[in-house]
Write an enzyme that holds these catalytic residues in place. Structure first.
Site, mmCIF file in Angstrom:
data_model
loop_
_atom_site.group_PDB
_atom_site.id
_atom_site.type_symbol
_atom_site.label_atom_id
_atom_site.label_comp_id
_atom_site.label_asym_id
_atom_site.label_seq_id
_atom_site.Cartn_x
_atom_site.Cartn_y
_atom_site.Cartn_z
ATOM 1 N N SER D 64 0.798 -1.230 0.000
ATOM 2 C CA SER D 64 0.000 0.000 0.000
ATOM 3 C C SER D 64 0.829 1.277 0.000
ATOM 4 C CB SER D 64 -0.938 0.022 1.209
ATOM 5 O OG SER D 64 -1.903 -0.982 1.087
ATOM 6 N N LYS D 67 0.413 3.394 -2.962
ATOM 7 C CA LYS D 67 -0.757 4.252 -3.160
ATOM 8 C C LYS D 67 -0.388 5.730 -3.130
ATOM 9 C CE LYS D 67 -3.681 0.652 -1.161
ATOM 10 N NZ LYS D 67 -4.463 0.217 0.019
ATOM 11 N N TYR D 191 -4.314 -2.386 -9.918
ATOM 12 C CA TYR D 191 -4.154 -2.290 -8.461
ATOM 13 C C TYR D 191 -3.224 -3.377 -7.911
ATOM 14 C CZ TYR D 191 -5.396 -2.447 -3.513
ATOM 15 O OH TYR D 191 -5.346 -2.473 -2.143
ATOM 16 N N TYR D 243 -4.526 3.377 7.885
ATOM 17 C CA TYR D 243 -5.819 2.735 8.116
ATOM 18 C C TYR D 243 -6.404 3.190 9.436
ATOM 19 C CZ TYR D 243 -3.547 -0.137 4.615
ATOM 20 O OH TYR D 243 -2.870 -0.561 3.518
ATOM 21 N N VAL D 261 1.238 -3.667 3.953
ATOM 22 C CA VAL D 261 1.225 -4.929 4.701
ATOM 23 C C VAL D 261 2.493 -5.749 4.497
ATOM 24 C CG1 VAL D 261 -1.273 -5.184 4.892
ATOM 25 C CG2 VAL D 261 -0.079 -6.120 2.891
#
Lengths: 309, 309, 309, 309
Positions: D64, D67, D191, D243, D261
């Site tokens: 992530s 992103k 993605y 998150y 992660v």
């Protein structure tokens, strides 16, 4: 019961005067194109009489009504182990909600919401290719209705497959919790096809008659399910058969039933008859607006409510 | 129906052999102190016969079973306008959930979850002081049971008032949406008191008999509610009477019923009888564990399920 | 920094030309009656300079801005044990949502949503009567601002007490989870009173200056909190200070801040200054519409964003 | 800043003594197989110095963290119109929650939760085949890091594609709300591939340096984004980058960052440096346990917190 013919004729006439007919489902072209003016009703009594009015012999897309038949099949295959896969409680949310699935870790609340019927389809795939599982469902419905002409509308099945993103999301979501044994594509193939069964009011009433007759098929005399299982399927239809309008339907009609977005509703009056109505316009919960009204009239005039003295 | 006496005796015996009895409600000392070993059952048939076994004449806290009576009273006062205040759908969440209230802007899903019964209590307060409203409820239950000795257990009512923070939160939350006409303290006063009614299985069965008898009180011959209203109250009990275990109860027992955390369950077999069981241990949904089991036996052996042929 | 006076004058002029001013909070008469045309701004630099424009000396109801001060006091009392009572995460829901409280068993997400500030008020009550706890808060704010004229507007506190049903519901709900040590009425008494503090932009800027000055009070030279605690309070203001608009405020303004429904916003530019704006009209998240815009201008022209090079 | 080399060496040593290392992500075999004992750290200062310790040159799956780069690219393509597709608020729920998507009709809360990054990938597909879009992302990251050896780990991308049912559900769910312009398979292809980028701490620090340097790439002297956009991306990282642990990270570390992660975290100290840590074991929010601790040490000892005086 000659009065029943007069009754269905009356109902047809009164429904014809209604101006507010609800909204036809429009998420696929095949359903969106259906004229909201259609209306059919069929009563099949446990002693074999039929009373019909309106377009009782015009086929429509039975959609979620088919979930009654796949549930019956799945219970026949795995018995009460089915309840490890799906619950038996009303959902308290719309038919295609994904929220509850998250809260309950991928276990749907009941077999009649979309996620639950997808779980049931997964059960029906055990040992089968999708095509075979679909074939078995069609054979079962034909057997119940005593009518080999019943078919799946492939255009409807194809449209659902193309645009049913929400159902794909539900299936993939359950898969992410390890709650599907087969690939989501296969499971959805079965689901989209059984929802695309095209049947008439008369055929659907005949097919559902075993639930009114203690599990026997009055036509053949054979046993479809035990009396206890018939009772329990009826109980599920009463508490969960109309999505987030199930309580209202029980309150107004007082009979176990299952609706579909095609505008059909199959209803069971235990010991007396099965009844099917069809009117394509839906209310805000996705159940046939005038179909519900017709059944309310019928229950009132026959006194068939299961809640009455 | 001599068989019924043998039946209740059998059930009492079989229940006595059960080792898993559930957990007694422990949120107030009066309920926490109840011995989980109690068991009582009473059947009152529409033709006036009574069949009892176990501790059928020991009073217990009827708690949420009282909601059937306050609903009946409120419908008598305001008729269908009640449904502007409270819905008719199963909740899909625990009995005291506040989440749904937020989603639905303070309108409870049905009259049998706590929030819904609080809304009903608000209706009963119209034109009354809390004391008067409570008095009317007690009078109504005494009239239904034909028994002027029925009283509210003030210690229970007081304990609830002291510790019922969740219910206070529900009431204040509804107030914040403008959904209560009276001060939350008054509404809760009525609610906590009617939940504290102490009744025996025999009294409760008698009081609920009108729902099995098309709205008439067989004892007095008088009409309590119309047949249609009796049917509709039964429908609500079936779909919403056991919180988030309503679907399961319908599936297993197949009769309209209402449970309370005191361990009592009142059940209606339309046209046949009203039944009350009492066993204080609860299952995970807050319904009497062995009471449910006793009713499942009874339904199976009498064939009284409303879903059967 | 003479440019700052020109800057606040410019901002005042530009704000005066705005036609869309947002909606004044209307849940109590005292706030509903406030003219949306007010505007004030005050900058207090860490070296003691003040730059004001508009109605910088008119008192308004600081409402939730007070939560910065009660948080500071509570951390002083119990230190990091506070985080057993309340979380440190943005809530992702409106400021008065009760849903999250149910999911998280009565533990509020952060000290700046209503439920969290109620938990903080409960902490401040330890060993105190409500009146004393309120007195301590007022003394603390007076000390920070170096101004003994600061008072609570009793009419506002009284109105909140009368009509704050949602906050009562939040408190009772937390109580039902055993998450309050004191009676809900006492806790809410403290909460409603500190929210009713009436302060001017100038007073509020002075009171918040310690957060820009590494925990020291530049006026007195004394230490209010350690540098680390000042940093951490600032971090909480950045992530949680504007309810469900916190992300947007960080994106547009880039400074830690806390808003109140009275239309005030206190903002901290670490190492540089504290800033207060006041404009009573709110945006859809309950934060001052033009106050946010004024601070966006200020951040842009000063380059004070904490996210810049 | 010679102290920085001693600092990273110290941190590496202290981390090596930790016994509780968190849980390695195990949803795909490639991540599950990673030894939790790895640790690397790299600081790249805005004046071009590098300080590394541990396995700073071992590639790991950035997941992530990627992103941040796709968000930067998408803002470059469509500017603020991106915010019609995705929000800017912390989510208050786990990274892969589908609940909020239902409440907000398919619009993700921010670009850093999975659903939001899927929406960003959809934007990047405009006018492109998936392969081209993936190619552009890789080129952009190589350009930022000044390193043409950076590649996607195809095995990781393939595994994600095989087992990422939850992400498929998210994408199909958004599609069902009409919130994706391209087929879910294409969007997920992009993605899953950008999440599978394999990079070292050193490469990642270099690639993120523009965010610490007001949008400029210190290596080339060129402008990647405007200073304002760099600030705003930093603000998003601060409020949404970890998150449901974003508030805690801001509280403890006080620097904008984005975790993955795979155990990597990229952090920005505006005007000073970019920092990357890697430790594969995760905490309960899915962020690197020891990576977070290392950054807390770093922030404390450098005083780089953006919330400090």
């Amino acid at each position: 019961m000659d009065g029943l013919q007069a009754l269905v004729d009356d109902i047809r006439r009164e429904i014809a005067t209604q101006t507010e007919r609800g909204r036809v489902a429009d998420y696929i072209p095949q359903l969106a194109a259906v004229d909201p003016g259609h209306f059919g009703i069929a009563i099949t009594t446990v002693d074999g009489q039929e009373y019909v009015a309106g377009e009782a012999d015009t086929a429509f897309s039975i959609q979620s009504v088919s979930k009654v038949f796949t549930l019956t099949l799945a219970l026949g295959m795995v018995g009460d182990r089915l309840w490890n896969r799906v619950g038996r409680e009303p959902s308290g949310t719309p038919f295609n909600s994904i929220v509850q699935l998250e809260r309950e870790q991928g276990k749907p609340r009941n077999p009649f919401i979309n996620a639950g019927a997808i779980a049931v389809a997964d059960v029906l795939l055990a040992g089968h290719q999708p095509k075979e599982a679909i074939g078995e469902i069609v054979q079962f419905v034909r057997f119940l209705a005593g009518d080999d002409t019943i078919v799946i509308d492939d255009k409807v099945a194809h449209s659902e497959t193309e645009t049913g993103f929400r159902n794909v999301a539900l299936a993939q979501f359950m898969r992410s919790f390890g709650k599907l044994d087969h690939p989501a594509e296969h499971v959805l193939g079965v689901y989209f096809h059984h929802c695309a069964l095209a049947m008439t009011c008369r055929q659907l009433s005949r097919a559902g008659l075993f639930l009114a007759a203690g599990g026997r098929s009055p036509a053949t005399g054979g046993t479809v399910v035990s009396p206890g299982r018939a009772r329990r399927i009826n109980a599920l239809m009463l508490t969960c058969g109309h999505y987030d309008g199930s309580g209202d339907f029980a309150y107004r009609v007082g009979l176990p039933g299952k609706s579909g977005v095609g505008g059909g509703i199959l209803v069971v009056a235990p010991g007396k008859a099965s009844i099917t109505v069809w009117s394509p316009g839906l209310n805000e919960n996705g159940n046939s607006l005038l179909g519900s009204l017709a059944l309310e009239m019928l229950a009132q005039r026959t006194g068939w409510s299961i809640f009455g003295a």
